[in-house]
Design a protein around this motif. Structure first.
Motif, PDB file in Angstrom:
ATOM      1  N   ALA A  14      -0.492 -12.089  -1.172  1.00 50.84           N
ATOM      2  CA  ALA A  14       0.069 -13.432  -1.319  1.00 50.84           C
ATOM      3  C   ALA A  14      -0.179 -14.024  -2.705  1.00 50.84           C
ATOM      4  CB  ALA A  14      -0.519 -14.353  -0.250  1.00 50.84           C
ATOM      5  N   ASP A  15      -1.375 -13.741  -3.260  1.00 42.13           N
ATOM      6  CA  ASP A  15      -1.786 -14.431  -4.489  1.00 42.13           C
ATOM      7  C   ASP A  15      -2.018 -13.510  -5.676  1.00 42.13           C
ATOM      8  OD1 ASP A  15      -1.821 -16.784  -2.964  1.00 42.13           O
ATOM      9  OD2 ASP A  15      -3.913 -16.450  -2.378  1.00 42.13           O
ATOM     10  N   GLY A  16      -1.796 -12.229  -5.505  1.00 42.92           N
ATOM     11  CA  GLY A  16      -2.095 -11.303  -6.585  1.00 42.92           C
ATOM     12  C   GLY A  16      -3.565 -10.915  -6.541  1.00 42.92           C
ATOM     13  N   LEU A  17      -4.250 -11.118  -7.642  1.00 47.79           N
ATOM     14  CA  LEU A  17      -5.671 -10.796  -7.687  1.00 47.79           C
ATOM     15  C   LEU A  17      -6.449 -11.658  -6.698  1.00 47.79           C
ATOM     16  CD1 LEU A  17      -6.285 -10.431 -11.533  1.00 47.79           C
ATOM     17  CD2 LEU A  17      -6.072  -8.604  -9.837  1.00 47.79           C
ATOM     18  N   VAL A  32     -12.347  -7.439   7.526  1.00 51.92           N
ATOM     19  CA  VAL A  32     -12.596  -8.060   6.221  1.00 51.92           C
ATOM     20  C   VAL A  32     -11.642  -7.498   5.169  1.00 51.92           C
ATOM     21  CG1 VAL A  32     -14.235  -8.217   4.310  1.00 51.92           C
ATOM     22  CG2 VAL A  32     -14.996  -8.672   6.640  1.00 51.92           C
ATOM     23  N   ILE A  33     -11.515  -6.179   5.127  1.00 52.09           N
ATOM     24  CA  ILE A  33     -10.634  -5.535   4.139  1.00 52.09           C
ATOM     25  C   ILE A  33      -9.197  -5.985   4.335  1.00 52.09           C
ATOM     26  CG2 ILE A  33      -9.731  -3.344   3.313  1.00 52.09           C
ATOM     27  CD1 ILE A  33     -12.678  -3.927   2.598  1.00 52.09           C
ATOM     28  N   SER A  34      -8.756  -6.068   5.588  1.00 49.91           N
ATOM     29  CA  SER A  34      -7.377  -6.490   5.875  1.00 49.91           C
ATOM     30  C   SER A  34      -7.138  -7.929   5.443  1.00 49.91           C
ATOM     31  CB  SER A  34      -7.084  -6.341   7.368  1.00 49.91           C
ATOM     32  OG  SER A  34      -7.132  -4.983   7.763  1.00 49.91           O
ATOM     33  N   ALA A  35      -8.123  -8.802   5.682  1.00 47.67           N
ATOM     34  CA  ALA A  35      -7.983 -10.207   5.294  1.00 47.67           C
ATOM     35  C   ALA A  35      -7.886 -10.342   3.778  1.00 47.67           C
ATOM     36  CB  ALA A  35      -9.163 -11.012   5.832  1.00 47.67           C
ATOM     37  N   LEU A  36      -8.696  -9.591   3.051  1.00 47.99           N
ATOM     38  CA  LEU A  36      -8.624  -9.634   1.591  1.00 47.99           C
ATOM     39  C   LEU A  36      -7.316  -9.043   1.080  1.00 47.99           C
ATOM     40  CD1 LEU A  36     -12.290  -8.653   0.620  1.00 47.99           C
ATOM     41  CD2 LEU A  36     -11.226 -10.911   0.440  1.00 47.99           C
TER      42      LEU A  36
END
Length: 211
Positions: A119-122, A109-113
């Motif tokens: 990629a998108d910043g925040l 989960v942490i890696s996916a976030l």
């Protein structure tokens, strides 16, 4: 008032869930028996929704034991991940050999976030725990009792706390300013998705319609 239920099979082999549910049922004078103690195998969970999986597990345990059965299907839904891990929370990072662990699930989960943040910043770190409880009086119960609750929080990168299990060390509660794993167990049982769902289940058990 729920006087007929003295023994209930818990359709789970999860030690953390058994501990939580046993502490919740004990004041009611209801003995909770883990299905493993009766030699009952785990049921398949092929469905895409929590309620379908919980019902399948409850019916399986009741059929095998001849007793009322309680099942829960619970997990965490991370909003930025389109609701994942969802019903796959317990086996989110399971490998091809069936090996899984809380640490691996959390890291996935942490890696996916983190990838989304790169990629998108925040990135939106909001999430919610889901608990669906299903109680069947017998395997073919045409009207099982169903209770559902959510518990909102944020996913934090660094684990904090020694209590709880699953995603608790990474699930931050803004109101309490701590993770679920930092909560005293009694407070967790009161606030949690399972605690909320359990109180709803008791309300339904206490209704005149249930007998």
């Amino acid at each position: 008032m729920m006087v007929k239920l003295k023994k209930i099979v818990l359709a789970s082999n999860n030690a953390g869930k058994l501990k939580e549910f046993s502490s919740l049922f004990e004041p009611l004078g209801i003995e909770l028996i883990p299905q493993s103690q009766l030699g009952i195998s785990e049921a398949a969970e092929p469905y895409p929704t929590f309620v379908e999986n919980a019902l399948a597990k409850a019916r399986h345990a009741s059929s095998a034991s001849g007793l009322p059965a309680l099942a829960d299907d619970s997990g965490i839904c991370v909003h930025a991940l389109n609701g994942e891990p969802g019903v796959h929370s317990a086996r989110y990072a399971e490998d091809e050999h069936g090996n899984r662990s809380d640490q691996q699930n959390n890291q996935k989960v942490i890696s996916a976030l983190s990838l989304l943040a790169q990629a998108d910043g925040l990135v939106d770190r909001s999430a919610h725990y889901v608990a669906v409880l299903v109680l069947v009086r017998h395997a073919d119960d045409p009207q099982p009792l169903i209770a559902e609750a959510n518990w909102s929080g944020l996913i934090v990168e660094q684990p904090q706390g020694e209590h709880g299990f699953g995603y608790d060390p990474h699930f931050w509660l803004a109101e309490q300013q701590m993770t679920v794993a930092q909560l005293p167990p009694d407070l967790k049982n009161h606030l949690s998705h399972r605690g909320q769902a359990f109180r709803e289940l008791i309300r339904k058990l206490s209704s005149p319609e249930f007998s």
